[in-house]
Scaffold this motif. Structure first.
Motif, PDB file in Angstrom:
ATOM      1  N   ARG A  45      10.428 -22.491 -11.497  1.00 15.68           N
ATOM      2  CA  ARG A  45      10.245 -22.387 -12.947  1.00 15.68           C
ATOM      3  C   ARG A  45       8.857 -22.856 -13.356  1.00 15.68           C
ATOM      4  O   ARG A  45       8.191 -22.241 -14.203  1.00 15.68           O
ATOM      5  N   PHE A  46       8.402 -23.955 -12.756  1.00 16.05           N
ATOM      6  CA  PHE A  46       7.065 -24.454 -13.084  1.00 16.05           C
ATOM      7  C   PHE A  46       5.984 -23.453 -12.680  1.00 16.05           C
ATOM      8  O   PHE A  46       5.019 -23.207 -13.420  1.00 16.05           O
ATOM      9  N   GLN A  47       6.145 -22.817 -11.503  1.00 13.20           N
ATOM     10  CA  GLN A  47       5.175 -21.818 -11.065  1.00 13.20           C
ATOM     11  C   GLN A  47       5.179 -20.605 -11.985  1.00 13.20           C
ATOM     12  O   GLN A  47       4.116 -20.042 -12.279  1.00 13.20           O
ATOM     13  N   ARG A  48       6.363 -20.200 -12.445  1.00  9.12           N
ATOM     14  CA  ARG A  48       6.422 -19.083 -13.393  1.00  9.12           C
ATOM     15  C   ARG A  48       5.716 -19.434 -14.695  1.00  9.12           C
ATOM     16  O   ARG A  48       5.000 -18.610 -15.284  1.00  9.12           O
ATOM     17  N   GLU A  49       5.907 -20.662 -15.180  1.00 13.78           N
ATOM     18  CA  GLU A  49       5.231 -21.079 -16.409  1.00 13.78           C
ATOM     19  C   GLU A  49       3.720 -21.112 -16.220  1.00 13.78           C
ATOM     20  O   GLU A  49       2.963 -20.695 -17.110  1.00 13.78           O
ATOM     21  N   ARG A  50       3.263 -21.606 -15.064  1.00 14.13           N
ATOM     22  CA  ARG A  50       1.828 -21.605 -14.785  1.00 14.13           C
ATOM     23  C   ARG A  50       1.261 -20.193 -14.761  1.00 14.13           C
ATOM     24  O   ARG A  50       0.193 -19.918 -15.321  1.00 14.13           O
ATOM     25  N   GLU A  51       1.971 -19.267 -14.123  1.00 15.12           N
ATOM     26  CA  GLU A  51       1.519 -17.888 -14.051  1.00 15.12           C
ATOM     27  C   GLU A  51       1.486 -17.250 -15.444  1.00 15.12           C
ATOM     28  O   GLU A  51       0.548 -16.521 -15.792  1.00 15.12           O
ATOM     29  N   GLN A  52       2.503 -17.545 -16.248  1.00 21.27           N
ATOM     30  CA  GLN A  52       2.531 -17.006 -17.604  1.00 21.27           C
ATOM     31  C   GLN A  52       1.376 -17.549 -18.441  1.00 21.27           C
ATOM     32  O   GLN A  52       0.750 -16.817 -19.214  1.00 21.27           O
ATOM     33  N   GLU A  53       1.070 -18.832 -18.282  1.00 17.28           N
ATOM     34  CA  GLU A  53      -0.050 -19.412 -19.018  1.00 17.28           C
ATOM     35  C   GLU A  53      -1.381 -18.823 -18.569  1.00 17.28           C
ATOM     36  O   GLU A  53      -2.282 -18.598 -19.385  1.00 17.28           O
ATOM     37  N   PRO A 236      -5.995 -23.723 -24.870  1.00 18.00           N
ATOM     38  CA  PRO A 236      -6.022 -24.706 -23.778  1.00 18.00           C
ATOM     39  C   PRO A 236      -6.984 -24.279 -22.698  1.00 18.00           C
ATOM     40  O   PRO A 236      -7.114 -23.101 -22.390  1.00 18.00           O
ATOM     41  N   SER A 237      -7.652 -25.222 -22.128  1.00 18.73           N
ATOM     42  CA  SER A 237      -8.635 -24.924 -21.093  1.00 18.73           C
ATOM     43  C   SER A 237      -8.000 -24.649 -19.745  1.00 18.73           C
ATOM     44  O   SER A 237      -8.631 -24.114 -18.859  1.00 18.73           O
ATOM     45  N   GLY A 238      -6.732 -25.003 -19.564  1.00 14.78           N
ATOM     46  CA  GLY A 238      -6.083 -24.769 -18.286  1.00 14.78           C
ATOM     47  C   GLY A 238      -4.610 -25.089 -18.356  1.00 14.78           C
ATOM     48  O   GLY A 238      -4.091 -25.517 -19.388  1.00 14.78           O
ATOM     49  N   ALA A 239      -3.945 -24.872 -17.246  1.00 13.27           N
ATOM     50  CA  ALA A 239      -2.506 -25.117 -17.216  1.00 13.27           C
ATOM     51  C   ALA A 239      -2.244 -26.604 -17.121  1.00 13.27           C
ATOM     52  O   ALA A 239      -3.066 -27.371 -16.628  1.00 13.27           O
ATOM     53  N   PRO A 240      -1.082 -27.065 -17.595  1.00  9.30           N
ATOM     54  CA  PRO A 240      -0.781 -28.499 -17.554  1.00  9.30           C
ATOM     55  C   PRO A 240      -0.541 -28.982 -16.140  1.00  9.30           C
ATOM     56  O   PRO A 240      -0.147 -28.213 -15.255  1.00  9.30           O
ATOM     57  N   GLU A 241      -0.792 -30.242 -15.945  1.00  7.59           N
ATOM     58  CA  GLU A 241      -0.563 -30.850 -14.643  1.00  7.59           C
ATOM     59  C   GLU A 241       0.928 -31.096 -14.443  1.00  7.59           C
ATOM     60  O   GLU A 241       1.678 -31.249 -15.409  1.00  7.59           O
ATOM     61  N   PRO A 242       1.395 -31.112 -13.203  1.00  4.45           N
ATOM     62  CA  PRO A 242       2.814 -31.387 -12.959  1.00  4.45           C
ATOM     63  C   PRO A 242       3.186 -32.752 -13.505  1.00  4.45           C
ATOM     64  O   PRO A 242       2.385 -33.684 -13.490  1.00  4.45           O
ATOM     65  N   PRO A 243       4.402 -32.908 -14.021  1.00  2.00           N
ATOM     66  CA  PRO A 243       4.826 -34.201 -14.577  1.00  2.00           C
ATOM     67  C   PRO A 243       4.903 -35.252 -13.503  1.00  2.00           C
ATOM     68  O   PRO A 243       5.183 -34.961 -12.340  1.00  2.00           O
ATOM     69  N   PRO A 244       4.627 -36.520 -13.864  1.00  2.00           N
ATOM     70  CA  PRO A 244       4.609 -37.568 -12.840  1.00  2.00           C
ATOM     71  C   PRO A 244       5.963 -37.811 -12.206  1.00  2.00           C
ATOM     72  O   PRO A 244       6.043 -38.289 -11.102  1.00  2.00           O
ATOM     73  N   GLY A 245       7.009 -37.439 -12.931  1.00  2.00           N
ATOM     74  CA  GLY A 245       8.335 -37.695 -12.390  1.00  2.00           C
ATOM     75  C   GLY A 245       8.835 -36.608 -11.472  1.00  2.00           C
ATOM     76  O   GLY A 245      10.024 -36.555 -11.180  1.00  2.00           O
ATOM     77  N   GLY A 246       7.956 -35.650 -11.069  1.00  2.00           N
ATOM     78  CA  GLY A 246       8.374 -34.535 -10.243  1.00  2.00           C
ATOM     79  C   GLY A 246       8.468 -33.284 -11.070  1.00  2.00           C
ATOM     80  O   GLY A 246       8.332 -33.300 -12.285  1.00  2.00           O
TER      81      GLY A 246
END
Length: 287
Positions: A45-53, A236-246
Motif C-alpha cells: 500500500r505504501f509503495q502504491r501511494e508513493r507511485e501515485q504521488e 510537495p517536493s517529494g514523497a513522504p518518508e516511511p513512518p518511524p513505527g514501520g
C-alpha cells in the motif's frame, strides 16, 4: 499399585504438556504469518501511494510547463501586437518624387520630394535627406504634406527616390527613419532617438493597408489567477518518508510481551514433560 498409578499420571501429564507446547508453537507460528502478511500488505500500500504521488507530481510539472509555454506565447503575441501598434503611424509617413518641367532645358525636369503625413496625429523633428545631406526640416509636420525641392536633373525619379531618407519622431516618442523604398528603421535604445547618433535597428515591414487596425492581445488572464493551477510553492517536493513505527504506522500488537514470556517458558515446559514421561516409563519398566 500406587506406584504404577503415579507413573501413569506422570506419563499422562508429560503427554499433555507436550501437546500444549505444540499447540502454543503452532499458534505463535500462525500469528507470525499473519503479522508478516499484514506488513507485506502495508508495504504494498505504501509503495502504491508513493507511485501515485510520483505520477501526480509529474502531471503537475507537465501542467506547469504547459502553462509557462502558454504565458510565453501570450507574451510574444502581445509583443507583436505592440510592435504593430507602434508601426501604425510610422507606416503612414511616406515620401514620393513629384516632377515639373525645367526652365533650363526641355529634356530636364525639376524634381521635388513630397513628404505626406497620412495619419491623424502630427509628427515632430522631421528631417529629409538626399544622399546623406539634409534638404528639409520641420519641427512639427501636421496631417498634411511638405515639399523639398531638388536640383534640375535628367535622372529618373525612381532612381532619385532610392537616395531619399526621412527621419521623424511619432506621437509615442519613437524615433523612426523611413528609407526611399519604404523600409522602416527605429532608433536603437540608449541613444535617446538622437538625430546625430546614426544608430538604427534592422528594417521592419510597414503596415501597408491603412484601413487595417492592429488587433489587440488575445483575451485571457496573464497570471495564474483563475486558472485553477496551484503555485509551485504549494506542491510537495517529494514523497513522504516511511513512518518511524514501520510501514502503515502500525505499532506492536497488544500482548506481544506476554507472548515473548510464553516463548521463554515453552522450552522449560517441554523439558519437564520429557522428564515426566521418561520417569513414568522407567518406573513402569522397573516394576
Amino acid at each position: 499399585m500406587v506406584q504404577n498409578l503415579v507413573a501413569v499420571v506422570s506419563l499422562l501429564t508429560g503427554l499433555a504438556g507436550l501437546t500444549l507446547s505444540y499447540a502454543a508453537h503452532r499458534q505463535k507460528a500462525r500469528e507470525e504469518r499473519q503479522q508478516s502478511a499484514l506488513r507485506a500488505e502495508e508495504l504494498q500500500r505504501f509503495q502504491r501511494e508513493r507511485e501515485q504521488e510520483r505520477q501526480e507530481s509529474a502531471l503537475r510539472a507537465e501542467e506547469l510547463q504547459r502553462f509557462q509555454r502558454e504565458r510565453e506565447q501570450e507574451r510574444q503575441r502581445e509583443q507583436i501586437a505592440q510592435q504593430q501598434r507602434e508601426l501604425q503611424q510610422a507606416s503612414m509617413i511616406s515620401a514620393h518624387i513629384a516632377l515639373s518641367p525645367s526652365s533650363l532645358h526641355d529634356s530636364w525636369v525639376t524634381p521635388k520630394v513630397v513628404i505626406q503625413n497620412g495619419s491623424n496625429q502630427p509628427v515632430r523633428n522631421v528631417r529629409v535627406s538626399f544622399c546623406g545631406e539634409a534638404i528639409g526640416e520641420w519641427t512639427v509636420l501636421g496631417t498634411s504634406e511638405g515639399t523639398c525641392p531638388l536640383p534640375p536633373t535628367q535622372i529618373k525619379h525612381a532612381d532619385l527616390l532610392r537616395d531619399i531618407t526621412v527621419e521623424f519622431t511619432d506621437v509615442a516618442g519613437i524615433r523612426w527613419r523611413r528609407e526611399g523604398y519604404g523600409a522602416l528603421r527605429r532608433a536603437r535604445q540608449g541613444n535617446g532617438g538622437s538625430e546625430t547618433s546614426g544608430t538604427w535597428g534592422p528594417p521592419e515591414p510597414p503596415v501597408v493597408e491603412r484601413d487595417k487596425r492592429p488587433t489587440g492581445p488575445p483575451s485571457g488572464p496573464l497570471s495564474g489567477e483563475g486558472t485553477g493551477l496551484p503555485s509551485s510553492a504549494e506542491w510537495p517536493s517529494g514523497a513522504p518518508e516511511p513512518p518511524p513505527g514501520g510501514y502503515g504506522g502500525a505499532s506492536a500488537p497488544a500482548g506481544a510481551s506476554g507472548r515473548r514470556h510464553i516463548g521463554f517458558l515453552q522450552p522449560a515446559a517441554v523439558l519437564v514433560s520429557v522428564v515426566l514421561i521418561a520417569g513414568g516409563i522407567w518406573w513402569l519398566l522397573r516394576n
